[in-house]
Design a protein around this motif. Structure first.
Motif, short mmCIF file in Angstrom:
data_model
loop_
_atom_site.label_atom_id
_atom_site.label_comp_id
_atom_site.label_asym_id
_atom_site.label_seq_id
_atom_site.Cartn_x
_atom_site.Cartn_y
_atom_site.Cartn_z
N UNK A 102 -1.45 -7.77 -2.07
CA UNK A 102 -0.19 -7.85 -1.64
C UNK A 102 0.85 -8.53 -2.97
N UNK A 103 2.08 -7.63 -3.08
CA UNK A 103 2.75 -8.21 -4.28
C UNK A 103 3.50 -9.12 -3.74
N UNK A 104 4.50 -9.65 -4.60
CA UNK A 104 5.13 -10.74 -4.36
C UNK A 104 6.12 -11.07 -3.26
N UNK A 105 6.22 -9.70 -2.67
CA UNK A 105 7.07 -9.60 -1.44
C UNK A 105 6.06 -9.56 -0.12
N UNK A 106 4.97 -9.53 -0.42
CA UNK A 106 4.20 -9.39 0.66
C UNK A 106 3.69 -8.01 1.04
N UNK A 107 3.94 -7.05 0.06
CA UNK A 107 3.80 -5.59 0.30
C UNK A 107 2.61 -4.92 -0.58
N UNK A 108 2.25 -3.65 -0.12
CA UNK A 108 1.58 -2.90 -1.00
C UNK A 108 1.68 -1.49 -0.73
N UNK A 109 1.24 -0.51 -1.50
CA UNK A 109 1.31 0.59 -1.32
C UNK A 109 0.02 1.51 -1.86
N UNK A 110 -0.71 2.30 -1.07
CA UNK A 110 -1.97 2.83 -1.43
C UNK A 110 -2.20 4.15 -0.89
N UNK A 111 -2.87 5.15 -1.58
CA UNK A 111 -3.28 6.40 -1.17
C UNK A 111 -4.72 6.82 -0.92
N UNK A 112 -4.95 7.61 -0.14
CA UNK A 112 -6.09 8.04 0.18
C UNK A 112 -5.99 9.40 0.84
N UNK A 113 -7.18 10.17 0.60
CA UNK A 113 -7.16 11.62 1.15
C UNK A 113 -7.97 11.88 2.41
N UNK A 114 -7.38 12.37 3.51
CA UNK A 114 -8.22 12.67 4.70
C UNK A 114 -9.50 13.91 4.35
N UNK A 115 -10.50 13.90 4.76
CA UNK A 115 -11.43 14.93 4.85
C UNK A 115 -10.65 16.17 5.48
#
Length: 469
Positions: free
Chosen positions: A88-101
């Motif tokens: 989590x960043x300084x604001x308590x957030x994050x972003x991530x990506x993944x691909x569904x089968x």
């Protein structure tokens, strides 16, 4: 949607399953660090391609908020990580990506979100929508007419052979809203009206704030009194306009109907019905005066749950009003002669049920469910499920056409109009309906749909759909 499951036996079982049986007891001390005393972490999912539904094989963006800065977060499907560990960043957030089968099953998948230092766990729901290819357009004659931004609903007047269309743009204070009268055959705009300024509202700081317009959303036609009824969700009320020149007949006070959504008119009984979203009631109006006549309370059959009136469908000849609840996934059936609730039926297989229609010949009830992307057809007498049909992402509204005996579904998420027969078989998926919002019938075999696709004029249209015989 996220459910806190820090004490859930299901999560303990998942975490325990990740440990070898022989070492589970030896590692128990390490497996139970101090838990978070308060936890506000939440995760939302969206297709990486903006504005698209999440389909099998799609790339998904996971966005987290409310975590502690520097906290490690892991996204799991069962015990399988979907991404590398996140911070989590300084604001308590994050972003991530993944691909569904590509073969990911359609439905709502519970994903486990585990954070450490301090420890917490929640379940975040990921909805995978059905990928339904375009088909069947050759079975219909479709005329598209440009209207205005922010289209919501339409209703047909047999007396004037016109349709009345509502629009409202943005959140409060809404400064752009119109009621349109369009030629039912050509879709030419014959008249338009901007609602009056609404009273000041109370802002977040408690001070008076701009109330915007008495923006119009739902719409119903009363040919017996040459009027058109509209709901004004932002002011929690309704208004009545004259069909001929769109002049105001009666503006009801703010607060008359909580977050008023739909309005339908029983012309023979001189009654209008408006649904109070987030409240377990329908408000009944005397259309001859016009004034509030009574309020119909609807109790959920689910213990501890609260019915929330959403869409309405009226069978005037059978004196039946159908009311769908988006909070409890139920349909109430009301006798319009007495305004008594006859029954409340559950809708198995529906999540966030939002649209409702009916077949006047068989009494079957059609329910569109935005959270499960399907239409569920119920036997109107027994409540038994006749069909459960995937129709497209964000099934928002449904109407059954008694002439063609087909149900048309506005799928806001997939920007399509799906068509199913009276038994639930998918007949067509009409593409190119940006953010399809509403469908209505003239009762004579013509269906009207509205799309509210944003800034582009060609994405804000009224469709006139006629099944070919």
């Amino acid at each position: 949607m996220i459910r806190d499951i820090a004490a859930s036996a299901a999560v303990l079982a998942l975490l325990g399953a990740a440990l070898p049986a022989s070492s589970a007891l030896a590692q128990s001390a390490a497996a139970f660090p101090a838990p978070a005393k308060t936890f506000e972490g939440r995760v939302a999912f969206a297709a990486a391609t903006r504005g698209q539904p999440i389909l099998p094989g799609a790339e998904v963006t996971a966005t987290g908020q409310g975590f502690a800065p520097g906290q490690t977060v892991r996204l799991l499907h069962g015990t399988t990580p979907l991404t590398p560990d996140l911070t989590a960043d300084a604001e308590g957030g994050f972003e991530a990506r993944f691909r569904l089968p590509a073969d990911a099953a359609v439905g709502v998948h519970p994903l486990v979100v585990v954070s450490s230092a301090p420890y917490a766990a929640v379940v975040a729901e990921l909805k995978v929508s059905p990928a339904i290819p375009a088909s069947g357009e050759d079975r219909y004659d479709i005329l598209r007419g440009a209207a205005t931004r922010g289209l919501y609903q339409s209703a047909y007047s047999a007396k004037n052979d016109a349709i009345f269309v509502t629009s409202a743009v943005g959140r409060p204070p809404v400064r752009q809203s119109e009621l349109l009268r369009m030629d039912a055959d050509t879709l030419a705009i014959e008249a338009r009206m901007t609602p009056a300024q609404a009273p000041a509202r109370v802002g977040r700081d408690g001070a008076p704030a701009d109330g915007g317009l008495f923006a119009v959303y739902g719409v119903g036609v009363d040919d017996a009194h040459d009027t058109v009824w509209v709901t004004q969700s932002r002011q929690n009320t309704v208004a009545v306009y004259r069909q001929s020149d769109l002049s105001l007949v009666r503006q009801f006070d703010p607060g008359t109907v909580n977050h008023a959504r739909d309005v339908v008119v029983d012309q023979a009984l001189n009654k209008a019905y408006a649904s109070a979203t987030f409240e377990p009631e329908v408000v009944v109006f005397d259309t001859a005066r016009p004034e509030v006549a009574r309020r119909i309370a609807i109790a959920s059959t689910l213990r501890g749950e609260r019915f929330s009136a959403a869409s309405l469908s009226l069978n005037a000849e059978a004196h039946r009003l159908y009311v769908v609840s988006n909070s409890t996934n139920e349909v109430a059936v009301i006798d319009t002669r007495t305004d008594a609730v006859l029954k409340v039926l559950p809708v198995p297989g529906a999540r966030s049920a939002i649209g409702v229609s009916h077949d006047p010949r068989t009494g079957r009830i059609f329910v569109a469910a935005q959270g499960s992307d399907n239409v569920v057809i119920l036997d109107g007498e027994t409540g038994a499920v006749v069909a459960d049909t995937p129709v497209g992402a964000g099934a928002l509204n449904v109407v059954f056409d008694p002439v063609s005996r087909q149900a048309f579904v506005a799928n806001r998420g997939s920007s399509t109009i799906a068509v199913v027969d009276a038994d639930g078989r998918l007949l067509a998926s009409l593409d190119g309906a940006p953010q399809a919002n509403h469908v209505a019938t003239d009762g004579r075999g013509v269906i009207y749909a509205v799309t509210k696709g944003g800034e582009q004029d060609d994405a804000n249209t009224v469709w006139r759909i006629t099944p070919r015989r």
